[in-house]
Design an enzyme around this catalytic site. Structure first.
Site, PDB file in Angstrom:
ATOM      1  CG  ASP A  94      -2.182   0.891   0.945  1.00 54.86           C
ATOM      2  OD1 ASP A  94      -2.109   1.780   0.074  1.00 54.86           O
ATOM      3  OD2 ASP A  94      -3.206   0.704   1.642  1.00 54.86           O
TER       4      ASP A  94
HETATM    5  C1  NOJ Z   1      -4.019   3.975   0.233  1.00 57.72           C
HETATM    6  C2  NOJ Z   1      -5.216   3.088   0.214  1.00 57.72           C
HETATM    7  O1  NOJ Z   1      -5.235   2.308   1.379  1.00 57.72           O
HETATM    8  C3  NOJ Z   1      -5.309   2.199  -1.008  1.00 57.72           C
HETATM    9  O2  NOJ Z   1      -6.544   1.555  -1.019  1.00 57.72           O
HETATM   10  C4  NOJ Z   1      -5.123   3.002  -2.258  1.00 57.72           C
HETATM   11  O3  NOJ Z   1      -5.228   2.191  -3.413  1.00 57.72           O
HETATM   12  C5  NOJ Z   1      -3.765   3.691  -2.190  1.00 57.72           C
HETATM   13  N1  NOJ Z   1      -3.722   4.574  -1.037  1.00 57.72           N
HETATM   14  C6  NOJ Z   1      -3.466   4.519  -3.431  1.00 57.72           C
HETATM   15  O4  NOJ Z   1      -4.297   5.632  -3.450  1.00 57.72           O
END
Ligand code: NOJ
Length: 749
Positions: free
Chosen positions: A224
């Site tokens: 993530d």
């Molecule tokens: C953090 C989020 O938890 C995730 O779901 C997302 O795809 C990424 N940021 C990118 O924006």
């Protein structure tokens, strides 16, 4: 493309080039959420990844209903169609991988991202998640199952350690991911949090052991965003791709003068800048629950050094590169099979369309259909459906705007919107509108915090005027909502502001009061018994008001609750002890084990306000002739080694009749009641084992076959693995987890 070609590519790549394929960079165009630059020398094109589950987060796109609404539709075919539509928009915008679906289970009713997830039940999440993935992948786009795993709260999600038993992981939290992998998901995103002591981005047991060795996942595992903590641990732990990889400086420089100045520093000086300082500069990331963006990467120089120092074998990097190239290969991107990054690849659909526009009628219609089908009629004393000649008072702080989602990475800028007021004005002869109370803020991660509506209002709302309008109308429709966002949990299950008071006052003024609840998950509804109808529409997306009008004027929505609506937070199995939620000293203990959601309400003998699976219909359904049989093909039912888990265990057939003189949609639900487990092992009273959503004309009868997979009969034992206890199993078919219609037993001794 063959493995041999990928092998050849890997042997041609220099170490530096390999490292370009295992960490992201800033998209030069600033549109992709994640970006790999590729390797031009060897014709490896850039790869573009984009958020997220509710729509494509790149300028304007169709803002589909929140994933929870899809969960409420209980229909895998609809999930597949939605996945396919998302893929079309992703391609048209020139991206290759969609950062969706979100497959975390709803453990905490106030979880900030519940609206991005499907349900509190693993069977429902698996069936819908798999279909969504299939739709995205067959549309030529990579699906990303996220956030693997146990990211069940936003509170301190970046550091919290989920202390969870293997049994609960296997029975509750992992099945959705397994189903997504089996359905062909290209990628998995590791969650921010830790699980049993290890960050998920470096969790060898789960990433290598479960995901790759047990489930044969051959796609790429990405972190993530800013969820990587250590180059060696992540490289050895099973992470393939560091995201966003680009330093925060590089990513946000276009928007920040201070960061641009920092960019002019020599890289060595930049490395000396501590992450908290950078976080302050990028202040929207400084919130609780948000990771600190770091001004450097792990899978660049640090990983290179680790290889040079012999801490990570180059062969390990090669395996990662192979998987990332495999991602490209799935969609013909190594053969020039499609034009990477080219906008408009989905093609224009109408004469007026620009090639990159996704403002398509059929997608708006699909958004409307999903919103309608995800709508749950929670209560109705007969006021619904409306006849069409009633005058309406629409009351509610935000009733003149469509609720297009919650805050965070899933935010979508809609192509068009229909608000509840607009939707109802297109049907009712007379519609008065009053806010009654102050607008609820729609939190955004990409805007100044707070509701745009609130800023646009010149005069304060008038409570008395709202009540008077309600008294003067034939029917009062009160639109209430919460305001949830990624990065933080809701602080309570109560509706924000004075909305409860508004509902009560309107209901006192008009006995024909219909409450429409637009929320990310369950909210307290202290007035539920005092109003004529309660309709749950979640976050309905850009077609909000259109779908709403469809339902109020007679389209049977067919939505059923994908999560329990309790009376209060304290009734939920996670309540009552800070250890369980929000956690103590960075540890959140999943002490309730497998007793999540309705499984916990059943164990505790607590009556929910509306049970899991509940939802009314304008029609009336009768059930009879339930027959349950063991499926004997493929070995004994109790031969439950992991590969056989999805094989059918039981076949249940039941006849359903629409006894009304109007068409309706029923969701036929089968629950299994297991026999007593060995001493010391508690099992849920009943668990969802199969379901089907069917549309029946008035008077129509249909026999429905539900296949109960072996896994629905089994429990996970640490020592023996998946185990089917000998004994008598009850199979209950009905309208919700608590509305039993027919029952049968089957002896598996
Ligand atoms: C953090 C989020 O938890 C995730 O779901 C997302 O795809 C990424 N940021 C990118 O924006």
């Amino acid at each position: 493309m063959t493995d041999a070609r990928i092998d050849a590519l890997v042997s041609d790549l220099t170490l530096d080039e390999k490292l370009r394929l295992v960490r992201g960079r800033a998209d030069p165009e600033g549109r992709a959420t994640g970006y790999l630059p590729g390797v031009e020398r060897l014709d490896v094109p850039p790869l573009r990844l984009v958020d997220g589950p509710l729509g494509v987060r790149d300028r304007e796109a169709t803002a589909f209903p929140a994933t929870v609404a899809l969960g409420a539709a209980w229909d895998p075919d609809l999930a597949r169609r939605l996945g396919r539509a998302l893929a079309d928009e992703t391609r048209t915008r020139g991206h290759d991988v969609l950062l969706a679906p979100g497959l975390n289970l709803v453990r905490v009713p106030t979880g900030g991202r519940n609206f991005e997830y499907l349900s509190e039940d693993p069977e429902l999440t698996s069936a819908l998640g798999a279909a969504y993935v299939d739709g995205v992948e067959t549309g030529g786009v990579g699906a990303t199952a996220k956030h693997f795993v146990a990211n069940n709260q936003e509170h301190r999600r970046d550091t919290v350690d989920a202390v969870v038993s293997e049994r609960a992981l296997r029975e509750i939290y992992l099945p959705g991911f397994r189903a997504a992998v089996d359905a062909g998901a290209s990628a998995v995103m590791a969650a921010y949090n830790r699980v049993n002591g290890h960050y998920m981005s470096e969790h060898r047991d789960l990433l290598e052991g479960v995901l790759r060795d047990e489930w044969d996942f051959d796609g790429a595992v990405m972190s993530d965003w800013w969820g990587t903590h250590d180059a060696v641990a992540a490289a050895e732990g099973g992470l393939d791709l560091e995201m966003p990889g680009a330093s925060v400086v590089e990513l946000f420089a276009p928007r920040s003068r201070a960061l641009r100045a920092m960019l002019r520093l020599r890289p060595s000086d930049r490395l000396g800048i501590d992450p908290p300082l950078v976080s302050r500069l990028v202040d929207r990331f400084a919130d609780d629950g948000q990771p600190d963006p770091y001004p450097f990467d792990f899978f660049g120089e640090p990983l290179k050094r680790a290889v040079a120092d012999g801490l990570v074998a180059e062969a390990t990097i090669d395996r990662k590169v192979r998987r990332v190239l495999g991602l490209y290969d799935r969609f013909g991107m190594l053969d020039g099979g499609r034009s990477p990054g080219a906008e408009g690849v989905g093609g224009a659909r109408g004469p007026g369309d620009s090639p990159s526009s996704v403002d398509w009628d059929d997608h708006h219609d699909l958004a409307r259909e999903v919103a309608r089908r995800g709508t749950v009629l929670l209560a109705d004393d007969g006021v619904l459906p409306l006849d069409g000649d009633e005058s309406l008072a629409v009351v509610g702080p935000n009733a003149d705007e469509a609720k297009v989602g919650g805050g965070g990475s899933s935010e979508v800028t809609p192509t068009r919107t229909v608000s509840p007021v607009e939707g109802l004005r297109s049907r009712a002869p007379r519609v008065a509108f009053e806010r009654g109370v102050k607008p609820v803020a729609n939190p955004s991660m990409f805007d100044v915090p707070g509701s745009g509506l609130r800023r646009r209002l010149r005069t304060g709302p008038d409570f008395e005027a709202a009540v008077e309008a309600a008294a003067a109308a034939d029917v009062a429709v009160v639109v209430v909502q919460d305001g949830a966002t990624e990065g933080e949990d809701r602080d309570s299950m109560a509706l924000p502001g004075n909305q409860d008071r508004l509902v009560r006052a309107v209901a006192e003024a008009n006995p024909r009061t219909v409450v429409l609840c637009r929320s990310s998950g369950p909210v307290e509804m202290p007035w539920a018994d005092d109003v004529a109808a309660v309709v749950q529409t979640w976050y309905p997306g850009q077609a909000d008001g259109a779908a709403l009008a469809d339902v109020l004027y007679g389209a049977d929505p067919g939505g059923r609750l994908p999560m329990t609506v309790g009376r209060r937070f304290d009734d939920y199995p996670v309540a009552g002890d800070e250890r369980r939620y929000p956690g103590v000293d960075e540890h959140v203990h999943y002490d309730e084990g497998v007793f999540v959601g309705y499984r916990g309400f059943d164990r505790d003998g607590v009556a929910p306000r509306f049970p899991f699976g509940h939802g009314l219909s304008y029609a009336d359904f009768g059930y009879d002739d339930l027959a349950v049989e063991r499926v004997r093909t493929g070995g004994a039912v109790d031969d439950l080694d992991a590969p056989g888990l999805d094989a059918p265990g039981l076949d249940a057939t039941v006849t359903v009749e629409n006894r009304a003189d109007r068409p309706g949609r029923e969701v036929v639900q089968a629950y299994v009641e297991p026999p007593a487990a060995p001493a010391g092992v508690a099992r849920p009273r009943r668990e969802l084992a199969g379901f089907e959503s069917i549309a029946l004309d008035g008077g129509e009868r249909r026999t429905v076959s539900l296949s109960v997979p072996r896994r629905a009969l089994a429990r996970y034992d640490r020592r023996d693995g998946w185990t089917v206890d000998a004994g008598e199993y009850g199979v209950v078919v009905g309208r919700s987890s608590r509305e039993e219609r027919v029952r049968a037993t089957v002896d598996l001794s």
